[in-house]
Design an enzyme around this catalytic site. Sequence first.
Site, short mmCIF file in Angstrom:
data_model
loop_
_atom_site.label_atom_id
_atom_site.label_comp_id
_atom_site.label_asym_id
_atom_site.label_seq_id
_atom_site.Cartn_x
_atom_site.Cartn_y
_atom_site.Cartn_z
CG ASP A 76 -5.48 -16.21 -14.48
OD1 ASP A 76 -6.68 -15.99 -14.27
OD2 ASP A 76 -4.96 -16.11 -15.61
CG ASP A 86 -7.32 -18.84 -17.33
OD1 ASP A 86 -8.31 -18.46 -16.65
OD2 ASP A 86 -6.49 -18.06 -17.80
CD GLU A 87 -9.92 -16.95 -12.88
OE1 GLU A 87 -9.58 -16.29 -13.87
OE2 GLU A 87 -10.46 -16.46 -11.89
N1 DCP Z 1 -11.94 -15.35 -22.62
C1 DCP Z 1 -12.90 -15.13 -23.58
N2 DCP Z 1 -13.55 -13.91 -23.66
C2 DCP Z 1 -13.25 -12.93 -22.77
C3 DCP Z 1 -12.28 -13.14 -21.77
C4 DCP Z 1 -11.64 -14.37 -21.73
O1 DCP Z 1 -13.17 -16.02 -24.40
N3 DCP Z 1 -13.89 -11.75 -22.86
C5 DCP Z 1 -11.23 -16.65 -22.60
C6 DCP Z 1 -9.93 -16.56 -23.36
C7 DCP Z 1 -8.87 -16.49 -22.31
C8 DCP Z 1 -9.49 -17.28 -21.16
O2 DCP Z 1 -10.89 -17.05 -21.26
O3 DCP Z 1 -7.64 -17.03 -22.75
C9 DCP Z 1 -8.98 -16.86 -19.80
O4 DCP Z 1 -9.32 -15.51 -19.56
P1 DCP Z 1 -8.39 -14.53 -18.76
O5 DCP Z 1 -9.24 -13.38 -18.35
O6 DCP Z 1 -7.67 -15.25 -17.68
O7 DCP Z 1 -7.38 -13.96 -19.86
P2 DCP Z 1 -6.09 -14.60 -20.51
O8 DCP Z 1 -5.71 -15.88 -19.87
O9 DCP Z 1 -6.31 -14.69 -21.98
O10 DCP Z 1 -5.00 -13.50 -20.26
P3 DCP Z 1 -4.22 -13.12 -18.90
O11 DCP Z 1 -2.78 -13.42 -19.17
O12 DCP Z 1 -4.47 -11.67 -18.72
O13 DCP Z 1 -4.80 -13.96 -17.81
CA CA Z 2 -5.53 -16.11 -17.63
CA CA Z 3 -8.57 -16.24 -15.81
#
Ligand code: DCP
Ligand code: CA
Ligand code: CA
Length: 390
Positions: free
Chosen positions: A33, A133-134
């Site tokens: 991720d 992203d995962e």
């Molecule tokens: N995303 C979004 N709205 C949300 C959650 C996520 O648009 N409610 C988008 C933005 C994030 C991407 O999806 O960058 C990936 O979500 P993740 O849950 O993996 O969160 P992040 O990558 O941002 O943070 P982390 O470092 O906790 O994985």
């Molecule tokens: Ca992420």
């Molecule tokens: Ca993710």
Amino acid sequence: MDETQNRPRRFKNILNELGHRTAFLPRVIGHFDLDYFYAQVEEVEDPSLKGRPVLVCVFSGRTEDSGVVSTANYRARDFGVHSGMPIVLAKKKLEGKNPAVIRMDHEKYEGVSARVMEDLEGRVDVLEPTGIDEAFFDLTASTRGDYAAARRTAESIKESILKAEHLTCSIGIGRSKVVAKLGSDMSKPEGLMMVTADATASFLDPIPVEKLYGVGPKTASVLVGMGIGTAGQLAKAEPEELQRQFGKKFGDYLLLASSGNDTEPVVAGLEPTQYSRIVTLRRDTSDPHEAFAQLAEGIEYVHKKLKSKGKSFRTLTAIGIYSDLSTKTKSRTFETPVNDLGTIRESSAALFEEMSRSAEKALRRAGVRVSGLSGTEGQTSLSEFLHQVK
Ligand code: DCP
Ligand code: CA
Ligand code: CA
């Protein structure tokens, strides 16, 4: 150098053909991720953002600041900002902290995602992307069940993504998907967590049930109501009682998941994260109605695709490619997932209308895309069900 790096495809195919032999090996499952994905991509593009709180936002357009935070970097999270928070509130929390507020550019993140997935695909036995992203991956065959070899592969993945995209990620490795996913979640950011088979039970024991992959807030609150708060307690629950509460399939899954014995395989293949159709117009035109009329079939295609896969979407994008081949897009994100033909038609017509107001050139091609997909009716498989609970 470890043999799992840059493994030639032919060797990999042989490994896959020998797949049945892996039945005798302890499974080596990974979860990958990217850290604060959208915000990190923006930091890479503009290094002057480093050190500042960064908000990537979806603007709804009603007022200057109406909309929500899509994601935030860790600097912003330190002040209590998180995904889904109204922009106005996030800005309040970051008053005097010089935050960077950036408009979400889905196109850009999809491009990065595709490159990362392609790189990963070549480094693991089986890759199962589960979001932008995962991904889950399987290393059982190439490591022959050896966790030290798995660590080297995980490190090489991290290095490669850092070198190619300047992005950090977190990886979890364990004997099941549930354990792997916990590993990447808990080691964030820039983490690598290995849970060997022997350590699995003691690792899971204190984990709150809501942290288990596939356990949403609703399931968690039912479990807590039953006096089951941790994975350790869940693993000791009566199978019949869980089946009564959650049905046989999910009840059995909960029991296996909580002991790290969930058996869901890593299934190759890209879960599409969007459906789109672009048509070439009969002639270049500046009239949005003329262009839109020719997109009817494309819209029906996208709608049919959603229906047949049992999916809804949150973001609708109108795509315009102009006579000079430049591309313009306009998106709308809905509060809750939708999937009916009328909404797709009306909203994309409105987006084209809007887009035409600021365009100087004539349209050559027109398209529509739906993204932010989620499942709707009757889940067909457990793995599909679990993919929706992320
Ligand atoms: N995303 C979004 N709205 C949300 C959650 C996520 O648009 N409610 C988008 C933005 C994030 C991407 O999806 O960058 C990936 O979500 P993740 O849950 O993996 O969160 P992040 O990558 O941002 O943070 P982390 O470092 O906790 O994985
Ligand atoms: Ca992420
Ligand atoms: Ca993710």
